[in-house]
Design a protein around this motif. Structure first.
Motif, PDB file in Angstrom:
ATOM      1  N   VAL A 198      37.945  45.282  30.425  1.00  0.00           N
ATOM      2  CA  VAL A 198      38.370  44.403  31.520  1.00  0.00           C
ATOM      3  C   VAL A 198      38.803  43.047  30.980  1.00  0.00           C
ATOM      4  O   VAL A 198      39.818  42.486  31.387  1.00  0.00           O
ATOM      5  N   VAL A 199      38.048  42.512  30.033  1.00  0.00           N
ATOM      6  CA  VAL A 199      38.388  41.214  29.439  1.00  0.00           C
ATOM      7  C   VAL A 199      39.721  41.287  28.699  1.00  0.00           C
ATOM      8  O   VAL A 199      40.580  40.420  28.841  1.00  0.00           O
ATOM      9  N   ASP A 200      39.908  42.364  27.920  1.00  0.00           N
ATOM     10  CA  ASP A 200      41.145  42.514  27.165  1.00  0.00           C
ATOM     11  C   ASP A 200      42.344  42.674  28.084  1.00  0.00           C
ATOM     12  O   ASP A 200      43.417  42.120  27.834  1.00  0.00           O
ATOM     13  N   THR A 201      42.177  43.453  29.143  1.00  0.00           N
ATOM     14  CA  THR A 201      43.268  43.662  30.087  1.00  0.00           C
ATOM     15  C   THR A 201      43.610  42.367  30.808  1.00  0.00           C
ATOM     16  O   THR A 201      44.776  42.053  31.045  1.00  0.00           O
ATOM     17  N   GLN A 221      46.233  49.267  37.981  1.00  0.00           N
ATOM     18  CA  GLN A 221      46.757  48.471  36.880  1.00  0.00           C
ATOM     19  C   GLN A 221      46.078  47.108  36.756  1.00  0.00           C
ATOM     20  O   GLN A 221      46.588  46.216  36.088  1.00  0.00           O
ATOM     21  N   SER A 222      44.955  46.902  37.388  1.00  0.00           N
ATOM     22  CA  SER A 222      44.279  45.605  37.335  1.00  0.00           C
ATOM     23  C   SER A 222      43.355  45.487  36.143  1.00  0.00           C
ATOM     24  O   SER A 222      42.949  44.395  35.776  1.00  0.00           O
ATOM     25  N   GLY A 223      43.016  46.618  35.528  1.00  0.00           N
ATOM     26  CA  GLY A 223      42.075  46.593  34.427  1.00  0.00           C
ATOM     27  C   GLY A 223      40.641  46.748  34.879  1.00  0.00           C
ATOM     28  O   GLY A 223      39.741  46.806  34.048  1.00  0.00           O
ATOM     29  N   ASP A 224      40.385  46.796  36.193  1.00  0.00           N
ATOM     30  CA  ASP A 224      39.028  46.969  36.686  1.00  0.00           C
ATOM     31  C   ASP A 224      38.501  48.330  36.232  1.00  0.00           C
ATOM     32  O   ASP A 224      39.245  49.300  36.113  1.00  0.00           O
ATOM     33  N   THR A 249      41.618  28.781  34.510  1.00  0.00           N
ATOM     34  CA  THR A 249      42.226  29.877  33.761  1.00  0.00           C
ATOM     35  C   THR A 249      43.078  30.720  34.685  1.00  0.00           C
ATOM     36  O   THR A 249      42.967  30.668  35.906  1.00  0.00           O
ATOM     37  N   SER A 250      43.940  31.514  34.101  1.00  0.00           N
ATOM     38  CA  SER A 250      44.761  32.445  34.863  1.00  0.00           C
ATOM     39  C   SER A 250      44.991  33.672  34.005  1.00  0.00           C
ATOM     40  O   SER A 250      44.727  33.678  32.808  1.00  0.00           O
ATOM     41  N   ARG A 251      45.494  34.706  34.591  1.00  0.00           N
ATOM     42  CA  ARG A 251      45.762  35.918  33.827  1.00  0.00           C
ATOM     43  C   ARG A 251      46.794  35.616  32.740  1.00  0.00           C
ATOM     44  O   ARG A 251      47.754  34.894  32.945  1.00  0.00           O
ATOM     45  N   ASN A 252      46.546  36.211  31.565  1.00  0.00           N
ATOM     46  CA  ASN A 252      47.384  36.013  30.393  1.00  0.00           C
ATOM     47  C   ASN A 252      47.345  34.578  29.903  1.00  0.00           C
ATOM     48  O   ASN A 252      48.226  34.144  29.166  1.00  0.00           O
ATOM     49  N   GLY A 253      46.338  33.813  30.343  1.00  0.00           N
ATOM     50  CA  GLY A 253      46.241  32.425  29.926  1.00  0.00           C
ATOM     51  C   GLY A 253      45.437  32.242  28.654  1.00  0.00           C
ATOM     52  O   GLY A 253      45.320  31.133  28.150  1.00  0.00           O
ATOM     53  N   GLY A 254      44.869  33.331  28.129  1.00  0.00           N
ATOM     54  CA  GLY A 254      44.148  33.240  26.881  1.00  0.00           C
ATOM     55  C   GLY A 254      42.703  32.817  27.020  1.00  0.00           C
ATOM     56  O   GLY A 254      41.978  32.786  26.038  1.00  0.00           O
ATOM     57  N   SER A 255      42.248  32.468  28.215  1.00  0.00           N
ATOM     58  CA  SER A 255      40.868  32.037  28.402  1.00  0.00           C
ATOM     59  C   SER A 255      40.038  33.193  28.948  1.00  0.00           C
ATOM     60  O   SER A 255      40.541  34.055  29.669  1.00  0.00           O
ATOM     61  N   ALA A 256      38.762  33.191  28.597  1.00  0.00           N
ATOM     62  CA  ALA A 256      37.886  34.265  29.041  1.00  0.00           C
ATOM     63  C   ALA A 256      37.613  34.135  30.535  1.00  0.00           C
ATOM     64  O   ALA A 256      37.347  33.040  31.029  1.00  0.00           O
TER      65      ALA A 256
END
Length: 344
Positions: A198-201, A221-224, A249-256
């Motif tokens: 989930v974190v990687d996705t 396709q959410s990674g859940d 943070t946001s998706r694809n923003g590089g933050s956990a």
């Protein structure tokens, strides 16, 4: 920074200010730079030249550094920790660059420094109080969508942020994690792998997600992720893992992200489900009856007692159910039955 060379002592001085130094006390730049702070003594305890007040004059035998500090190595200075908690320390310093320790008016400098700290301290306290309130609101907002089910909100580092509907109690009861406040220790490898996926996705790192053993993308396709397993009592459990953006943070923003774990237990399934199993997979009445009750209880022993049949009969039914449905385990059967229950 108000102290400079040598680097090793500068590092020690910073560590002292961050972890040990007395809050709101004006520490002398020269004293810190010399490294004479190991006993956590404020500068007033050091002998001062000419009997003057403590705080700005150099201790005896202190050496002056000429490091790259903008040409102010000899300038007098004060620094003080204003606030400290488990995560951070706020330092405030004044460098009186127009003066050296020989020309500074000590009393005026100390008075100016103390006035500034008195003004800053209430503002900092109010700021942190507002930030704590905002953080709690963000946690509550994140849990709001899961309020109907036992759920737990944690950081990527497995630090507990909050829980709803007895989520913490339910999660611990699954035997998949241990909790040593404030952090979880995962004991179930499948759950750990699902969390990493989930974190990687969330971060858009599909390659890493595949390396962790997840070869199929979730339907939405959410990674859940959904993880199925038996608890120590043999009861079937399902835990879903969902990523939500943490602060800033946001998706694809590089933050956990933050992670929401929802705990699902076996529940009552409609009797009409047995008819679907018979028509869809050509199960007999007894086989469909067993499949439904076994999915609800998650335990073969409980199912045998509830239906009033022998274990041998139950095993015969289950073997035929596996053959007709194409599944190989009780866990796969439960997934199939729960999937069909969504039709009702």
């Amino acid at each position: 920074m108000l102290f400079s060379e040598p680097v090793q002592r500068g590092d020690d001085a910073l560590k002292f200010l961050l972890t040990e130094a007395e809050l709101s006390y004006p520490y002398c730049k020269a004293t810190l730079r010399k490294g004479d702070f190991g006993r956590n003594r404020p500068v007033s305890h050091y002998p001062q030249k000419d009997g003057g007040p403590p705080g700005l004059t150099y201790p005896e035998n202190a050496s002056v550094s000429h490091g790259e500090d903008g040409g102010h190595a000899e300038s007098a200075g004060l620094i003080s920790p204003l606030s400290r908690d488990a995560k951070s320390t706020i330092l405030f310093g004044c460098l009186f660059k127009e003066h050296t320790t020989e020309t500074i008016d000590v009393e005026t400098a100390r008075k100016t420094f103390r006035t500034l700290t008195k003004v800053l301290k209430p503002g900092l306290d109010a700021f942190f109080q507002i930030e704590r309130h905002k953080a709690q609101m963000r946690i509550q907002d994140a849990l709001l969508s899961s309020i109907a089910s036992p759920s737990v909100l944690m950081t990527r580092d497995k630090v507990l942020l909050g829980h709803a509907a007895s989520g913490l109690e339910k999660l611990l009861a699954t035997g998949s994690v241990r909790f040593k406040a404030p952090r979880f220790e995962f004991r179930n490898k499948q759950l750990e792998a699902g969390l990493q996926h989930v974190v990687d996705t969330f971060a858009g790192n599909t390659h890493t997600a595949l390396q962790h053993g997840h070869t199929e993308a979730p339907a939405d396709q959410s990674g859940d992720q959904s993880v199925w397993f038996e608890d120590p009592k043999g009861q079937l459990k399902r835990i879903t893992i969902k990523a939500v953006p943490a602060t800033g943070t946001s998706r694809n923003g590089g933050s956990a992200p933050w992670l929401i774990l929802k705990i699902f237990e076996t529940s009552e399934l409609p009797e009409a489900l047995e008819t679907v199993l018979q028509e869809r997979f050509e199960l007999s009445y007894s086989e469909a009856h067993l499949a439904r009750h076994l999915t609800m209880s998650g335990s073969m022993n409980d199912t045998v007692q509830e239906l009033g049949i022998t274990k041998n009969t139950a095993k015969t039914h289950l073997r035929r159910i596996f053959d007709k449905t194409g599944v190989n385990t009780q866990l796969q059967l439960a997934k199939l039955v729960h999937g069909l229950s969504s039709l009702f």
